[in-house]
Design a protein around this motif. Sequence first.
Motif, PDB file in Angstrom:
ATOM      1  N   ASN A 358       0.826  -1.208   0.000  1.00 27.84           N
ATOM      2  CA  ASN A 358       0.000   0.000   0.000  1.00 27.84           C
ATOM      3  C   ASN A 358       0.860   1.258   0.000  1.00 27.84           C
ATOM      4  OD1 ASN A 358      -2.592   1.209  -0.036  1.00 27.84           O
ATOM      5  ND2 ASN A 358      -2.443   1.635   2.154  1.00 27.84           N
ATOM      6  N   PHE A 359       1.983   1.221   0.721  1.00 26.39           N
ATOM      7  CA  PHE A 359       2.912   2.360   0.730  1.00 26.39           C
ATOM      8  C   PHE A 359       3.360   2.689  -0.694  1.00 26.39           C
ATOM      9  CE2 PHE A 359       7.129   4.179   0.690  1.00 26.39           C
ATOM     10  CZ  PHE A 359       7.095   5.145   1.685  1.00 26.39           C
ATOM     11  N   PHE A 360       3.830   1.687  -1.425  1.00 28.77           N
ATOM     12  CA  PHE A 360       4.367   1.940  -2.760  1.00 28.77           C
ATOM     13  C   PHE A 360       3.263   2.227  -3.779  1.00 28.77           C
ATOM     14  CE2 PHE A 360       7.946  -0.508  -0.912  1.00 28.77           C
ATOM     15  CZ  PHE A 360       8.927   0.460  -1.069  1.00 28.77           C
ATOM     16  N   LEU A 361       2.117   1.560  -3.646  1.00 29.92           N
ATOM     17  CA  LEU A 361       1.045   1.820  -4.594  1.00 29.92           C
ATOM     18  C   LEU A 361       0.510   3.236  -4.433  1.00 29.92           C
ATOM     19  CD1 LEU A 361      -1.070  -0.152  -6.533  1.00 29.92           C
ATOM     20  CD2 LEU A 361      -2.538   1.092  -4.970  1.00 29.92           C
ATOM     21  N   GLN A 362       0.321   3.664  -3.183  1.00 28.18           N
ATOM     22  CA  GLN A 362      -0.171   5.025  -2.965  1.00 28.18           C
ATOM     23  C   GLN A 362       0.872   6.065  -3.356  1.00 28.18           C
ATOM     24  OE1 GLN A 362      -3.246   5.508  -2.491  1.00 28.18           O
ATOM     25  NE2 GLN A 362      -3.795   3.415  -1.910  1.00 28.18           N
ATOM     26  N   SER A 363       2.165   5.707  -3.265  1.00 28.74           N
ATOM     27  CA  SER A 363       3.193   6.645  -3.738  1.00 28.74           C
ATOM     28  C   SER A 363       3.097   6.811  -5.250  1.00 28.74           C
ATOM     29  CB  SER A 363       4.584   6.151  -3.341  1.00 28.74           C
ATOM     30  OG  SER A 363       4.961   4.994  -4.087  1.00 28.74           O
ATOM     31  N   ALA A 364       2.701   5.755  -5.967  1.00 35.23           N
ATOM     32  CA  ALA A 364       2.517   5.860  -7.416  1.00 35.23           C
ATOM     33  C   ALA A 364       1.269   6.665  -7.755  1.00 35.23           C
ATOM     34  CB  ALA A 364       2.428   4.460  -8.035  1.00 35.23           C
ATOM     35  N   VAL A 365       0.153   6.351  -7.083  1.00 38.31           N
ATOM     36  CA  VAL A 365      -1.104   7.068  -7.329  1.00 38.31           C
ATOM     37  C   VAL A 365      -0.924   8.559  -7.074  1.00 38.31           C
ATOM     38  CG1 VAL A 365      -3.468   7.388  -6.506  1.00 38.31           C
ATOM     39  CG2 VAL A 365      -2.591   5.078  -6.868  1.00 38.31           C
ATOM     40  N   ASN A 366      -0.371   8.892  -5.912  1.00 40.48           N
ATOM     41  CA  ASN A 366      -0.225  10.303  -5.582  1.00 40.48           C
ATOM     42  C   ASN A 366       1.001  10.927  -6.209  1.00 40.48           C
ATOM     43  OD1 ASN A 366      -2.388   9.600  -3.723  1.00 40.48           O
ATOM     44  ND2 ASN A 366      -1.959  11.578  -2.796  1.00 40.48           N
ATOM     45  N   GLY A 367       1.929  10.096  -6.707  1.00 39.24           N
ATOM     46  CA  GLY A 367       3.005  10.649  -7.525  1.00 39.24           C
ATOM     47  C   GLY A 367       2.439  11.265  -8.788  1.00 39.24           C
ATOM     48  N   ALA A 368       1.516  10.537  -9.435  1.00 36.00           N
ATOM     49  CA  ALA A 368       0.835  11.090 -10.604  1.00 36.00           C
ATOM     50  C   ALA A 368      -0.014  12.302 -10.214  1.00 36.00           C
ATOM     51  CB  ALA A 368      -0.037  10.010 -11.250  1.00 36.00           C
ATOM     52  N   TRP A 369      -0.733  12.176  -9.104  1.00 37.16           N
ATOM     53  CA  TRP A 369      -1.596  13.281  -8.659  1.00 37.16           C
ATOM     54  C   TRP A 369      -0.804  14.512  -8.249  1.00 37.16           C
ATOM     55  CZ3 TRP A 369      -6.341  14.864  -9.046  1.00 37.16           C
ATOM     56  CH2 TRP A 369      -7.385  13.960  -9.255  1.00 37.16           C
ATOM     57  N   GLY A 370       0.436  14.327  -7.812  1.00 31.49           N
ATOM     58  CA  GLY A 370       1.224  15.472  -7.372  1.00 31.49           C
ATOM     59  C   GLY A 370       1.456  16.500  -8.461  1.00 31.49           C
ATOM     60  N   VAL A 371       1.358  16.080  -9.697  1.00 32.79           N
ATOM     61  CA  VAL A 371       1.540  16.984 -10.840  1.00 32.79           C
ATOM     62  C   VAL A 371       0.255  17.763 -11.134  1.00 32.79           C
ATOM     63  CG1 VAL A 371       2.113  17.034 -13.303  1.00 32.79           C
ATOM     64  CG2 VAL A 371       3.267  15.420 -11.801  1.00 32.79           C
ATOM     65  N   MET A 372      -0.891  17.253 -10.670  1.00 35.28           N
ATOM     66  CA  MET A 372      -2.178  17.766 -11.131  1.00 35.28           C
ATOM     67  C   MET A 372      -2.450  19.240 -10.788  1.00 35.28           C
ATOM     68  SD  MET A 372      -4.717  17.059 -12.991  1.00 35.28           S
ATOM     69  CE  MET A 372      -5.039  15.318 -13.206  1.00 35.28           C
ATOM     70  N   PRO A 373      -2.158  19.745  -9.574  1.00 35.65           N
ATOM     71  CA  PRO A 373      -2.452  21.164  -9.317  1.00 35.65           C
ATOM     72  C   PRO A 373      -1.797  22.110 -10.312  1.00 35.65           C
ATOM     73  CG  PRO A 373      -2.022  20.039  -7.254  1.00 35.65           C
ATOM     74  CD  PRO A 373      -1.686  19.063  -8.355  1.00 35.65           C
ATOM     75  N   VAL A 374      -0.504  21.914 -10.580  1.00 36.17           N
ATOM     76  CA  VAL A 374       0.175  22.811 -11.511  1.00 36.17           C
ATOM     77  C   VAL A 374      -0.224  22.500 -12.952  1.00 36.17           C
ATOM     78  CG1 VAL A 374       2.293  21.434 -11.711  1.00 36.17           C
ATOM     79  CG2 VAL A 374       2.373  23.899 -12.092  1.00 36.17           C
ATOM     80  N   LEU A 375      -0.440  21.222 -13.283  1.00 34.92           N
ATOM     81  CA  LEU A 375      -0.819  20.853 -14.644  1.00 34.92           C
ATOM     82  C   LEU A 375      -2.137  21.508 -15.050  1.00 34.92           C
ATOM     83  CD1 LEU A 375      -0.265  18.986 -17.154  1.00 34.92           C
ATOM     84  CD2 LEU A 375      -1.743  17.307 -16.038  1.00 34.92           C
ATOM     85  N   LEU A 376      -3.158  21.424 -14.201  1.00 37.06           N
ATOM     86  CA  LEU A 376      -4.452  22.017 -14.548  1.00 37.06           C
ATOM     87  C   LEU A 376      -4.398  23.541 -14.532  1.00 37.06           C
ATOM     88  CD1 LEU A 376      -7.139  19.722 -12.865  1.00 37.06           C
ATOM     89  CD2 LEU A 376      -6.394  19.789 -15.249  1.00 37.06           C
ATOM     90  N   ASN A 377      -3.563  24.120 -13.682  1.00 38.21           N
ATOM     91  CA  ASN A 377      -3.405  25.571 -13.722  1.00 38.21           C
ATOM     92  C   ASN A 377      -2.699  26.006 -14.998  1.00 38.21           C
ATOM     93  OD1 ASN A 377      -3.995  27.510 -11.153  1.00 38.21           O
ATOM     94  ND2 ASN A 377      -3.866  25.363 -10.522  1.00 38.21           N
ATOM     95  N   GLU A 378      -1.797  25.175 -15.523  1.00 34.92           N
ATOM     96  CA  GLU A 378      -1.132  25.486 -16.792  1.00 34.92           C
ATOM     97  C   GLU A 378      -2.069  25.264 -17.975  1.00 34.92           C
ATOM     98  OE1 GLU A 378       3.481  24.451 -15.407  1.00 34.92           O
ATOM     99  OE2 GLU A 378       2.243  22.903 -16.350  1.00 34.92           O
ATOM    100  N   TYR A 379      -2.981  24.304 -17.876  1.00 32.15           N
ATOM    101  CA  TYR A 379      -3.938  24.044 -18.944  1.00 32.15           C
ATOM    102  C   TYR A 379      -5.095  25.054 -18.958  1.00 32.15           C
ATOM    103  CZ  TYR A 379      -2.115  19.431 -20.347  1.00 32.15           C
ATOM    104  OH  TYR A 379      -1.347  18.403 -20.841  1.00 32.15           O
TER     105      TYR A 379
END
Length: 491
Positions: A358-379
């Motif tokens: 769960n530690f590593f899977l959630q790091s992958a899920v939220n690793g992708a999500w970590g980009v989302m605030p800036v990505l959507l603000n750039e889009y």
Amino acid sequence: MGVLQNLRLWENNVTQINEYGEKVTTKVPRRMPPNPWRILRLLSAKSYGYFFIGIAAWTADGYDFNSVNLVTTQLSAKYGASLPQITLSITLTLLFRPLGAMLLGMASDMWGRKWPLAINMWILAVLQIGTAYANTYAAFIGVRALFGIAMGGIWGLAAAMAMENMPTEARGLFSGILQQGYSIGYLLAAVVNITAVPNTSEGYKAIFHVGAGFSALVGLIQIFVPESNIFVDGGDEPRVSQAVRIRMFVKDLRLVCKQYWRMFLYCILLCTAFNWMSHGAQDMYSTYMKLGKGFNNTDASRATIVGQVGAVVGGTICGYYSQFLGRRLTVVLACCFGLAIIPLWSLPTAWGPLAAGNFFLQSAVNGAWGVMPVLLNEYAPPQFRGAFPGTVYQIGNMISAPAAEIQTHAATAWIKDGRPNYGQVMTITLCIVFGLVAVITACGQERLGSHFELVKRAGAEENIVREMAEMGMGKEDLGGAKHVEVVGDKV
């Protein structure tokens, strides 16, 4: 848009708003971002204030939403309802979020971030108390539906306030940290579920009491944070009446809708896949550990805490390296890592390996999500960063709303070894959504380093003139934008 814009390792082909406020497409060599400690020094005290209130609000949102997820079995006993009936409240909360995102986002783009966010946090506090003391199942469902409207306004305002008030070089790292507010909120809720819920006379209600106090406190702190920089009138910005401002705002909005409707639809698709990924991995995890693997409430909550620690680590790391790899390639790599970890997350029966998975899977899920605030603000249209990111994000949430309910129905209908087969159902879900997130993200544009903070607030005449020029319309078509009333000695 397209994969061929590139996912190459040695350079980014970027479409961005440059330091002169112009939209350009250029090749940008990949450069390692500065040392994280150096990035931390780039922000002023005021920028840290904006970031703090943004992450605090998003943390409260994560706590509030996941409170119900952690006490589904207690709520089921309280109302004499089945687990699928209780998870209907999760679905309704997600369904009503887009309405709140649109209303609060528009208000923040029109009048500023400060007061819409503060008022929203106080409403959330009241609804948390309402959740705790709803006497009937119908009342509980009604309160959670209203809760969805209030929660819908949080993410867009929090991300916009944080991202628009910091240097472009720092946005990747702080985007990753900001998005983990949701995981921190989930972690805090899990801690309260372990410590307070079993040891107070209030029982499961304690988790909602703490959430109400937290949300109200964030709203109170917001009063002492200045308005976001782009809403502080500069000496060269004309002062106009409220009626004129509204007319200019509406005209700006219409032009943006004509320009950005394709991007709007793409971002909805993107956010739908992202939300299926997070809800598929998180919403029913506590129930999966209890009913699928046979652990008690305490062990299930501890595994949840381990996973959310992994989420914070993964999101922060991926956000930081997105300044080097680009936003899209970072997401694709995180999804590939997530796919590789699924067997460790689902196959073991002992608590230790499952928690590690769960530690590593959630790091992958939220690793992708970590980009989302800036990505959507750039889009986003740069003058509508309150409404656009929050609305597409919450529409994606709405479309993914049945995730928990679908997983519950599928697992309870698929009995294995006398238990609902949550492990198999959630594994299939994650295999599909990790692949979809990677493909959809790769088909988008790279807008790394866009200076969206240079664009004037929504309704500013220079925005309208620029948009009309980009659409091939002449300034003579400006219409209502020329009818500016005189206030004092300014036009």
